[in-house]
Design an enzyme around this catalytic site. Structure first.
Site, mmCIF file in Angstrom:
data_model
loop_
_atom_site.group_PDB
_atom_site.id
_atom_site.type_symbol
_atom_site.label_atom_id
_atom_site.label_comp_id
_atom_site.label_asym_id
_atom_site.label_seq_id
_atom_site.Cartn_x
_atom_site.Cartn_y
_atom_site.Cartn_z
ATOM 1 N N LYS A 179 0.774 -1.106 -0.072
ATOM 2 C CA LYS A 179 -0.171 0.136 0.088
ATOM 3 C C LYS A 179 0.776 1.359 0.154
ATOM 4 O O LYS A 179 0.576 2.362 -0.884
ATOM 5 C CB LYS A 179 -0.965 -0.062 1.207
ATOM 6 C CG LYS A 179 -1.973 1.101 1.250
ATOM 7 C CD LYS A 179 -2.747 1.085 2.502
ATOM 8 C CE LYS A 179 -3.112 2.488 2.808
ATOM 9 N NZ LYS A 179 -3.591 2.596 4.294
ATOM 10 N N ASP A 205 -7.400 1.651 0.694
ATOM 11 C CA ASP A 205 -7.639 1.837 2.275
ATOM 12 C C ASP A 205 -9.060 1.598 2.575
ATOM 13 O O ASP A 205 -9.618 1.112 1.785
ATOM 14 C CB ASP A 205 -7.142 3.392 2.407
ATOM 15 C CG ASP A 205 -8.263 4.354 2.100
ATOM 16 O OD1 ASP A 205 -9.064 4.086 1.331
ATOM 17 O OD2 ASP A 205 -8.003 5.508 2.698
#
Ligand code: SF4
Length: 236
Positions: free
Chosen positions: A134, A152
């Site tokens: 991420k 997210d």
């Protein structure tokens, strides 16, 4: 009953491949200011900011980095002080021991393997200690070469509500979004969902009546009989 409603909702909005274009266009018009909230002036500051943003808010990170970046300008600077000093300098971002370890490890690898520069490929970024996919995706996207779609909590919730994925696992959600979202939009798409999630599609109280993609959303409660939840709109 729930199942037949979901089927009806899916039919009403049509296939996701036809909806994704208008969804992106409308969200882009609605949230023209959607962008990363972290403040940075160069690649190294971007990487450090994103690493520090784990488990805290961007506002908090910006408050800390305002001072941090005056003191630490090059990878060498993070290694020139005792770990305890760096821990104190980033204390307010939380998890400061682990983050200090990751920052120092990352600076070491940057110096040893990348000439002190931040790499741009996700597969290189994830070799840096403490840099998961991420983080790597966020950094690559902000450097202008998105190689994936950042997932997210907002991206996950909105992708599910909009019927763009039926997955729960972020890696699988990213895979679905990479198949669906045009590559040119991989960088801005997460920002659009994040800002829409913060401003309109709240986890507990989505404002479907005010939502610009309401007619494209199978979870919209602005439609007769519909109800938005934090769950995926369809499982069948
Ligand atoms: S219609 Fe409601 S559930 Fe769907 S994206 Fe908009 S606010 Fe979220």
């Amino acid at each position: 009953m729930a199942r037949s409603y979901l089927g009806e909702a899916r039919r009403r909005v049509g296939p996701k491949r036809q909806r994704i274009g208008p969804i992106i266009d409308r969200l882009a018009a609605e949230h023209a200011d959607a962008a990363i909230a972290l403040r940075f002036e160069n690649d190294l500051q971007l990487l450090v900011s994103v690493m520090l943003s784990a488990q805290t808010t961007d506002v908090n990170v910006n408050r800390v980095t305002e001072h941090l970046f005056r003191k630490y300008r090059r990878p060498e600077d993070y290694l020139a002080v005792e770990p305890e000093e760096l821990e104190r300098d980033i204390y307010a971002t939380g998890f400061y021991r682990q983050k200090t370890k990751s920052l120092r490890g990352t600076m070491r690898v940057l110096l040893e393997e990348f000439d002190g520069r931040v790499p741009r490929r996700v597969e290189e970024l994830v070799r840096l200690p403490g840099v998961a996919r991420k983080t790597a995706n966020v950094v690559a996207a902000e450097l202008g070469d998105a190689q994936g779609v950042v997932v997210d909590t907002h991206v996950r919730r909105l992708s599910q509500r909009l019927g763009l994925t039926r997955q729960e696992d972020p890696v699988k959600i990213e895979r679905d979004l990479m198949r669906l979202v045009p590559r040119a939009d991989w960088g801005r798409f997460p920002h659009l969902l994040i800002w829409h999630g913060r401003r309109v599609c709240d986890a507990r109280r989505p404002l479907c009546e005010e939502c610009v993609v309401s007619d494209l959303c199978p979870s919209s409660r602005a439609q007769p009989g519909a109800s938005a939840t934090s769950s995926p709109p369809s499982r069948s």
